[in-house]
Design a protein around this motif. Structure first.
Motif, PDB file in Angstrom:
ATOM      1  N   GLN A 166      43.194  35.139  40.370  1.00 49.87           N
ATOM      2  CA  GLN A 166      43.179  36.580  40.148  1.00 49.87           C
ATOM      3  C   GLN A 166      42.399  36.867  38.868  1.00 49.87           C
ATOM      4  O   GLN A 166      42.662  36.278  37.822  1.00 49.87           O
ATOM      5  CB  GLN A 166      44.594  37.114  40.027  1.00 49.87           C
ATOM      6  CG  GLN A 166      44.672  38.618  39.845  1.00 49.87           C
ATOM      7  CD  GLN A 166      46.106  39.109  39.814  1.00 49.87           C
ATOM      8  OE1 GLN A 166      47.044  38.331  39.949  1.00 49.87           O
ATOM      9  NE2 GLN A 166      46.274  40.402  39.619  1.00 49.87           N
ATOM     10  N   VAL A 167      41.466  37.793  38.962  1.00 42.52           N
ATOM     11  CA  VAL A 167      40.652  38.134  37.810  1.00 42.52           C
ATOM     12  C   VAL A 167      41.437  39.069  36.891  1.00 42.52           C
ATOM     13  O   VAL A 167      42.003  40.065  37.338  1.00 42.52           O
ATOM     14  CB  VAL A 167      39.342  38.802  38.248  1.00 42.52           C
ATOM     15  CG1 VAL A 167      38.552  39.255  37.035  1.00 42.52           C
ATOM     16  CG2 VAL A 167      38.523  37.846  39.104  1.00 42.52           C
ATOM     17  N   GLN A 168      41.434  38.750  35.613  1.00 38.81           N
ATOM     18  CA  GLN A 168      42.141  39.576  34.627  1.00 38.81           C
ATOM     19  C   GLN A 168      41.348  39.595  33.332  1.00 38.81           C
ATOM     20  O   GLN A 168      40.782  38.579  32.923  1.00 38.81           O
ATOM     21  CB  GLN A 168      43.550  39.014  34.374  1.00 38.81           C
ATOM     22  CG  GLN A 168      44.426  39.896  33.515  1.00 38.81           C
ATOM     23  CD  GLN A 168      45.817  39.338  33.326  1.00 38.81           C
ATOM     24  OE1 GLN A 168      46.122  38.230  33.754  1.00 38.81           O
ATOM     25  NE2 GLN A 168      46.683  40.106  32.677  1.00 38.81           N
ATOM     26  N   GLY A 178      40.343  33.817  35.576  1.00 37.08           N
ATOM     27  CA  GLY A 178      40.115  33.863  37.011  1.00 37.08           C
ATOM     28  C   GLY A 178      38.684  33.705  37.461  1.00 37.08           C
ATOM     29  O   GLY A 178      38.412  33.798  38.661  1.00 37.08           O
ATOM     30  N   TYR A 230      31.985  42.656  38.926  1.00 39.43           N
ATOM     31  CA  TYR A 230      33.321  42.913  39.436  1.00 39.43           C
ATOM     32  C   TYR A 230      33.705  44.356  39.119  1.00 39.43           C
ATOM     33  O   TYR A 230      33.206  44.949  38.167  1.00 39.43           O
ATOM     34  CB  TYR A 230      34.357  41.983  38.778  1.00 39.43           C
ATOM     35  CG  TYR A 230      34.425  40.605  39.368  1.00 39.43           C
ATOM     36  CD1 TYR A 230      33.396  39.692  39.188  1.00 39.43           C
ATOM     37  CD2 TYR A 230      35.534  40.195  40.098  1.00 39.43           C
ATOM     38  CE1 TYR A 230      33.467  38.413  39.726  1.00 39.43           C
ATOM     39  CE2 TYR A 230      35.627  38.914  40.637  1.00 39.43           C
ATOM     40  CZ  TYR A 230      34.584  38.036  40.438  1.00 39.43           C
ATOM     41  OH  TYR A 230      34.661  36.779  40.972  1.00 39.43           O
ATOM     42  N   ASN A 250      36.869  45.151  38.354  1.00 38.77           N
ATOM     43  CA  ASN A 250      38.087  45.115  37.555  1.00 38.77           C
ATOM     44  C   ASN A 250      37.865  45.655  36.147  1.00 38.77           C
ATOM     45  O   ASN A 250      36.818  45.437  35.547  1.00 38.77           O
ATOM     46  CB  ASN A 250      38.599  43.683  37.422  1.00 38.77           C
ATOM     47  CG  ASN A 250      38.756  42.977  38.741  1.00 38.77           C
ATOM     48  OD1 ASN A 250      37.794  42.818  39.475  1.00 38.77           O
ATOM     49  ND2 ASN A 250      39.962  42.556  39.040  1.00 38.77           N
TER      50      ASN A 250
END
Length: 113
Positions: A1-3, A26, A100, A102
């Motif tokens: 999971q990208v954070q 991530g 991304y 995010n």
């Protein structure tokens, strides 16, 4: 999971300095172009500085010569050194992986005049 987790913001007087940090989880950090954005109250989010995976940098005109973006690929860290801060630099600052969607929670920078 990208954070993404930003830190280092705070309250500083005009002319002062702050160093923002962003730790990224991530992804294989060294492979990605990264950037810092900021959003002031009532304004759209804007690109402040970017750095490619190869280390090339670019800056918005109003921060050139005052801000420096850098990265530590071994640690997965992105930095923004901000010098000679002005009241107009007051904003929430976000780091971003350019490919991304995010966003992190951001870190508040407040410059008092």
């Amino acid at each position: 999971q990208v954070q993404l987790v930003e830190s280092g913001g705070g309250l500083v007087q005009a002319g002062g300095s702050l160093r923002l940090s962003c730790v990224v989880f991530g992804i294989i950090f060294r492979l990605y172009n990264m950037a810092w954005y900021r959003q002031a109250p009532g304004k759209q989010r804007e690109l402040v500085a970017g750095i490619t995976s190869a280390g090339s940098t670019n800056y918005m005109d109003s921060v050139k010569g005052r801000f420096t973006i850098s990265r530590d690929n071994a640690k997965g860290l992105l930095y923004l050194q901000m010098n000679t801060l002005k009241s107009e630099d007051t904003a929430v600052y976000y780091c971003k992986i350019q490919s991304y969607s995010n966003w992190g929670q951001g870190t508040q920078v407040t410059v008092s005049s």
